[in-house]
Scaffold this motif. Structure first.
Motif, PDB file in Angstrom:
ATOM      1  N   GLN A  97      -1.797  -0.172  -6.042  1.00 40.89           N
ATOM      2  CA  GLN A  97      -1.682  -0.925  -4.644  1.00 40.89           C
ATOM      3  C   GLN A  97      -1.838   0.076  -3.495  1.00 40.89           C
ATOM      4  O   GLN A  97      -1.642   1.019  -3.717  1.00 40.89           O
ATOM      5  CB  GLN A  97      -0.219  -1.502  -4.591  1.00 40.89           C
ATOM      6  CG  GLN A  97       0.474  -2.566  -5.798  1.00 40.89           C
ATOM      7  CD  GLN A  97       1.838  -2.609  -5.383  1.00 40.89           C
ATOM      8  OE1 GLN A  97       2.537  -2.163  -4.716  1.00 40.89           O
ATOM      9  NE2 GLN A  97       2.323  -3.664  -6.737  1.00 40.89           N
ATOM     10  N   ASN A  98      -2.415  -0.586  -2.554  1.00 37.17           N
ATOM     11  CA  ASN A  98      -2.984   0.228  -1.399  1.00 37.17           C
ATOM     12  C   ASN A  98      -1.587   0.588  -0.442  1.00 37.17           C
ATOM     13  O   ASN A  98      -1.074  -0.648  -0.176  1.00 37.17           O
ATOM     14  CB  ASN A  98      -4.073  -0.247  -0.786  1.00 37.17           C
ATOM     15  CG  ASN A  98      -4.669   0.489   0.381  1.00 37.17           C
ATOM     16  OD1 ASN A  98      -4.767   0.106   1.565  1.00 37.17           O
ATOM     17  ND2 ASN A  98      -4.556   1.807   0.270  1.00 37.17           N
ATOM     18  N   THR A  99      -1.083   1.629  -0.120  1.00 41.18           N
ATOM     19  CA  THR A  99       0.123   1.719   0.396  1.00 41.18           C
ATOM     20  C   THR A  99      -0.223   1.993   1.991  1.00 41.18           C
ATOM     21  O   THR A  99       0.419   1.616   2.747  1.00 41.18           O
ATOM     22  CB  THR A  99       1.042   3.029  -0.103  1.00 41.18           C
ATOM     23  OG1 THR A  99       0.113   4.161  -0.198  1.00 41.18           O
ATOM     24  CG2 THR A  99       1.578   2.551  -1.574  1.00 41.18           C
ATOM     25  N   LYS A 100      -1.171   2.789   2.314  1.00 37.28           N
ATOM     26  CA  LYS A 100      -1.702   3.054   3.658  1.00 37.28           C
ATOM     27  C   LYS A 100      -3.006   3.755   3.511  1.00 37.28           C
ATOM     28  O   LYS A 100      -3.150   4.436   2.675  1.00 37.28           O
ATOM     29  CB  LYS A 100      -0.712   4.012   4.148  1.00 37.28           C
ATOM     30  CG  LYS A 100      -0.284   5.191   3.872  1.00 37.28           C
ATOM     31  CD  LYS A 100       0.573   6.180   4.695  1.00 37.28           C
ATOM     32  CE  LYS A 100       0.618   7.549   4.127  1.00 37.28           C
ATOM     33  NZ  LYS A 100       1.478   8.131   5.029  1.00 37.28           N
ATOM     34  N   ASN A 101      -3.937   3.555   4.499  1.00 36.13           N
ATOM     35  CA  ASN A 101      -4.935   4.389   4.515  1.00 36.13           C
ATOM     36  C   ASN A 101      -5.880   4.395   3.125  1.00 36.13           C
ATOM     37  O   ASN A 101      -6.052   3.269   2.576  1.00 36.13           O
ATOM     38  CB  ASN A 101      -4.948   5.666   5.186  1.00 36.13           C
ATOM     39  CG  ASN A 101      -4.303   5.824   6.485  1.00 36.13           C
ATOM     40  OD1 ASN A 101      -4.636   4.781   7.037  1.00 36.13           O
ATOM     41  ND2 ASN A 101      -3.499   6.616   6.838  1.00 36.13           N
ATOM     42  N   ASN A 102      -5.882   5.551   2.721  1.00 31.65           N
ATOM     43  CA  ASN A 102      -6.504   5.489   1.488  1.00 31.65           C
ATOM     44  C   ASN A 102      -5.815   6.082   0.242  1.00 31.65           C
ATOM     45  O   ASN A 102      -6.185   6.919  -0.717  1.00 31.65           O
ATOM     46  CB  ASN A 102      -7.964   6.497   1.580  1.00 31.65           C
ATOM     47  CG  ASN A 102      -8.853   6.123   2.647  1.00 31.65           C
ATOM     48  OD1 ASN A 102      -9.219   5.276   2.673  1.00 31.65           O
ATOM     49  ND2 ASN A 102      -9.067   7.025   3.421  1.00 31.65           N
TER      50      ASN A 102
END
Length: 208
Positions: A161-166
């Protein structure tokens, strides 16, 4: 998959180019268990570094042929040298990690998830007081700009899962993967190539 990864991290199962990485990790663990370790950051890393120097001496794992004329670039964590047009050498001092073991775990996880850009630990290089791991990796030539939305879709399809930015997190595995920007993930002929990974293992990784 989680159990398979646990076996690889513990050195009980094989992964591409994993033998020396697992041997170095095992040596560090034995060194820790045979002495009282004070886990204050600088002291702990110093003890690990001293143990790795003994490991390199014992196994003749010093890389002595780094050619400064082949220097390409460097970031905060590593220096990059061209080797033969097909591969690059990366000298990494594990600055992004609280321990050398954590850095070696990163290499093993990279080699499991991205075997086409697997790191091959050749040995170690010492410059003044700094110890570097020397890894060899296939040279990737970007043919187009990486679309970060494509990276996000690829990671999502693999449970991250994308948590923040990259940055990404796989809750089922307990693994974090950071800094997947377009300099660390290149696109070669339409295929994503993960050339610089920053994996971290959470405590939940070790839970069954």
């Amino acid at each position: 998959m989680k159990y398979e990864l646990q076996l690889i991290i513990s050195g009980k199962s094989e992964v591409k180019h994993g033998a020396i990485i697992q041997a170095a990790t095992s040596y560090l663990r034995r060194s820790q268990s045979s002495s009282e370790v004070v886990k204050e950051f600088k002291h702990f890393k110093k003890q690990e570094t001293e143990a790795l120097i003994r490991f390199a001496n014992k196994n003749n794992l010093w890389v002595l042929d780094i050619n400064p004329e082949n220097y390409v670039s460097e970031g905060a964590e590593q220096k990059v040298y061209l080797k033969d047009g097909k591969t690059v050498l990366k000298l990494n001092d594990s600055i992004y990690y609280s321990s050398w073991i954590d850095y070696f775990n990163n290499l093993l996880l990279n080699n499991f998830f991205f075997p086409d850009t697997a790191y091959n630990l050749l040995g170690f290089y010492q410059n003044e007081d700094i110890l570097y791991a020397v890894v060899e990796q296939l040279f990737v030539k970007a043919t187009e700009k990486t679309d970060l939305e494509t990276v996000k879709s690829f990671m999502s399809s693999n449970g991250f899962q994308n948590t923040k930015n990259n940055d990404y997190f796989n809750p089922d595995l307990g693994i974090i993967l950071e800094d997947l920007h377009d300099e660390n993930v290149l696109t070669e002929n339409g295929i994503l190539k993960f050339i610089d990974t920053v994996f971290y293992i959470q405590n939940s990784f070790y839970q069954i």
